[in-house]
Enzyme design. Structure first.
Site, PDB file in Angstrom:
ATOM      1  NE  ARG A 100      -3.821  -2.175   2.404  1.00 17.27           N
ATOM      2  CZ  ARG A 100      -4.871  -2.487   1.653  1.00 17.27           C
ATOM      3  NH1 ARG A 100      -5.230  -1.726   0.644  1.00 17.27           N
ATOM      4  NH2 ARG A 100      -5.568  -3.581   1.910  1.00 17.27           N
ATOM      5  N   GLY A 101       0.378   2.334  -0.476  1.00 16.71           N
ATOM      6  CA  GLY A 101       1.159   3.579  -0.516  1.00 16.71           C
ATOM      7  C   GLY A 101       2.225   3.539  -1.595  1.00 16.71           C
TER       8      GLY A 101
ATOM      9  N   GLY B 183      -8.086   2.244  -5.289  1.00 15.20           N
ATOM     10  CA  GLY B 183      -6.887   3.068  -5.067  1.00 15.20           C
ATOM     11  C   GLY B 183      -5.881   2.853  -6.186  1.00 15.20           C
TER      12      GLY B 183
ATOM     13  CB  THR C 202     -11.587  -5.073  -4.290  1.00  9.73           C
ATOM     14  OG1 THR C 202     -12.039  -4.982  -2.941  1.00  9.73           O
ATOM     15  CG2 THR C 202     -12.794  -5.009  -5.195  1.00  9.73           C
TER      16      THR C 202
ATOM     17  CG  ASP D 204     -13.618  -5.025   0.905  1.00  7.61           C
ATOM     18  OD1 ASP D 204     -13.362  -6.129   1.417  1.00  7.61           O
ATOM     19  OD2 ASP D 204     -13.201  -3.946   1.364  1.00  7.61           O
TER      20      ASP D 204
ATOM     21  N   GLY E 213     -14.935  -6.323   4.548  1.00  8.42           N
ATOM     22  CA  GLY E 213     -15.920  -5.424   3.940  1.00  8.42           C
ATOM     23  C   GLY E 213     -15.811  -4.079   4.605  1.00  8.42           C
TER      24      GLY E 213
END
Ligand SMILES: Nc1ncnc2c1ncn2[C@@H]1O[C@H](COP(=O)(O)OP(=O)(O)O)[C@@H](O)[C@H]1O
Ligand SMILES: O=P(O)(O)OC[C@H]1O[C@](O)(COP(=O)(O)O)[C@@H](O)[C@@H]1O
Ligand SMILES: [Mg+2]
Length: 522
Positions: free
Chosen positions: A219-220, A246, A273, A275, A319
């Site tokens: 991430r990032g 993202g 994803t 989710d 989620g």
């Protein structure tokens, strides 16, 4: 029904010739008009007596609402390399010589083939938005020997990432004879801070049998300039980016920078994803696998609570902002008594609250199972815990842990009220459901996504993502999947099915009642 509408004097009426005849209009003449519609029959009305400035502007939606089918077709197209490199040469698609594809009745997808965003429409309603259908095109804009592709995976894990990686590599190699494929390690930051690895069909041969991502993720670390500098330095001309909302925001920035620099680089996204919160597409890969795996946790909770007195099982599932996994896992299981998701606020105390429901179910059945999505009830925990807002490296809000909070609340309530002592069994399988390899149907789905991306990039499309829209795979402009997240709609039939299956309180209605009562008391 009486409808008044006016539109730009500079544009001809956006109606079909037959409707123009019906309204006594000249099809090509711009004009201001009003008309009424009654059971599908249009009648022209006298010109409006309203002031000009407000009435001259009419949105496309208003116009298309009133038009007949032929003229309200909208294609939401994806960019093409020739948009900013108009002299780019094209070549015959090598697939026409491929053993498998050459016998397909229609080897190449027609440029006219589109996929409708809405398939359930009413007679006379607009045809609406369409996307280009995925698949091989007659012409490609890359010579196979000149392709240098790269693949990167970003964000959280999801079953099937390795299958997508494998199928991009094998698709490029088997269908287009591309041999130069780089794996960027460790997400976006891998472009400028990590090593790359050569990917061949042999290297990726078995990876679909494993969970996780062969290329690792992070991430990032999205730095558009550094990433595009690196793409340029390495001579990469096809970038395959596997990630969620993202990641796609990052992919859009890469595409823009590539375009600004006038590079012949195709940027393709593959939505990922766990989710299932990516807009437009039917569902995200790995979702079915996750729902299936969630059954194991729900079954375990059910077995545990059925075997004790006043057993309360809680299963926490992933989620963040959308409760799809919880909703589908609940619907699939039929052993769940109550499903709590971020989209549906709930409350604990009082009439129609969760405590009352638990007590009732325990009296009836002696046990109950609750499935809770991790993003549910955040506002209640925050109100009690007063925790500072924390974010992960990508800027996603870090959630407060609903599982233990809810377990404690339930235990405390029943022990304090001395009504009954509950036997709490709390299960948190969140990472377990996304760290597994994808099941058979997700594997096939991943293959279609990967091949769709490969065909699109080879055909010169860029700044696109791929995915099934009403079961047909399409090229979708990236902005469409980043502008909003997919959420469970409480007014849709699926949530109603869930409520009908669990018979849990629909906290929304009860909550409204509660608020109304409170207001009346004041
Ligand atoms: N608004 C944004 N602009 C550019 N890059 C972004 C943006 N949001 C996230 N990213 C980058 O995308 C990658 C993955 O994002 P993240 O939110 O963690 O996962 P996901 O893509 O699954 O939603 C990270 O490297 C992050 O830096
Ligand atoms: O602990 P991690 O790896 O940051 O991931 C946790 C989050 O990742 C998710 O699986 C979503 O991941 P994405 O942002 O990649 O879609 C959420 O459900 C969960 O809150
Ligand atoms: Mg995300």
């Amino acid at each position: 029904m009486d409808i008044s509408v006016s539109f730009s004097k500079t544009r001809p009426p956006p109606f079909s010739p037959s409707l123009c005849r019906q309204l006594s209009l000249r099809p090509n003449a711009p004009q201001l008009l009003r008309f009424s519609r009654n059971n599908g029959t249009f009648r022209r009305k006298p010109p409006p007596t309203i002031s000009r400035p407000n009435k001259l502007a009419v949105t496309a939606i208003q116009i298309s609402n009133l038009s007949e089918n032929e003229d309200d077709f909208v294609l939401e197209d994806v960019p093409h390399l020739t948009d900013f490199l108009p002299n780019l040469p094209s070549y015959p698609n090598p697939l026409q010589k491929s053993q498998g594809y050459s016998i397909v009745k229609k080897t190449f997808v027609s440029p006219e083939d589109v996929v409708a965003e809405n398939v359930v429409i009413q007679k006379g309603s607009p045809r609406g938005v369409h996307f280009r259908r995925t698949g091989p095109r007659e012409k490609v804009y890359f010579k196979p020997e000149e392709v240098r592709a790269c693949i990167v995976t970003c964000g959280g894990l999801c079953p099937g990432i390795n299958t997508v990686i494998r199928e991009i590599v094998c698709g490029l190699n088997n269908m287009y004879n591309v041999e130069d494929i780089l794996g960027i390690e460790g997400g976006y930051k891998g472009f400028y801070s990590k090593n790359t690895m050569m990917l061949t069909p042999k290297v990726v041969n078995h990876i679909h049998k494993c969970g996780g991502t062969f290329l690792r993720t992070s991430r990032g670390g999205h730095d558009t300039h550094k990433i595009v500098d690196n793409i340029e330095d390495r001579g990469i001309n096809q970038v395959y980016i596997i990630g969620g909302d993202g990641t796609h925001k990052g992919a859009a920035l890469i595409y823009e920078e590539v375009k600004k620099r006038g590079l012949q680089v195709a940027v393709a996204g593959i939505p990922k994803t766990i989710d299932n919160d990516i807009a437009v597409i039917d569902k995200s890969f790995g979702f079915d696998t996750a729902v299936e795996e969630a059954q194991r946790a729900i079954n375990a909770a059910h077995v545990e609570v059925e075997s004790v007195e006043n057993g309360v099982g809680i299963v926490k599932l992933m989620g963040r902002y959308s409760g799809f996994i919880a909703m589908y896992a609940t619907l699939a299981s039929r052993d769940v008594d109550c499903c709590l998701i971020p989209e549906s606020p709930f409350y604990l105390e009082g009439r129609g609250g969760l405590f009352e429901f638990i007590e009732q179910r325990l009296k009836e059945n002696g046990h109950l199972v609750i499935v809770v999505a991790e993003g549910a009830g955040q506002e209640y925990i925050a109100a009690e815990v007063h925790a500072a807002d924390k974010k992960d490296a990508s800027g996603n809000k870090l959630l407060l842990d609903i599982g233990p909070w809810l377990s404690d609340k339930i235990k405390d309530h029943f022990s304090m009220s001395r009504k009954m002592a509950v036997n709490m069994k709390y299960i948190d399988p969140t990472y377990m459901i996304r760290a597994i390899p994808s099941n058979a149907s997700d594997n096939i789905y991943c293959t279609l996504l990967a091949h769709g991306a490969v065909h699109g990039a080879m055909a010169g499309y860029t700044g696109f993502t791929v995915g099934p829209v009403n079961s047909k795979h399409a090229y979708i402009p990236i902005a469409r999947v980043t502008e909003k997240q997919n959420k469970v709609k409480l007014t849709d039939r699926m949530w109603a099915r869930l409520l009908a299956s669990t018979n849990q309180p629909s906290f929304v209605a009860s909550d409204q009642e509660r608020v109304e009562k409170e207001i009346m008391n004041i």
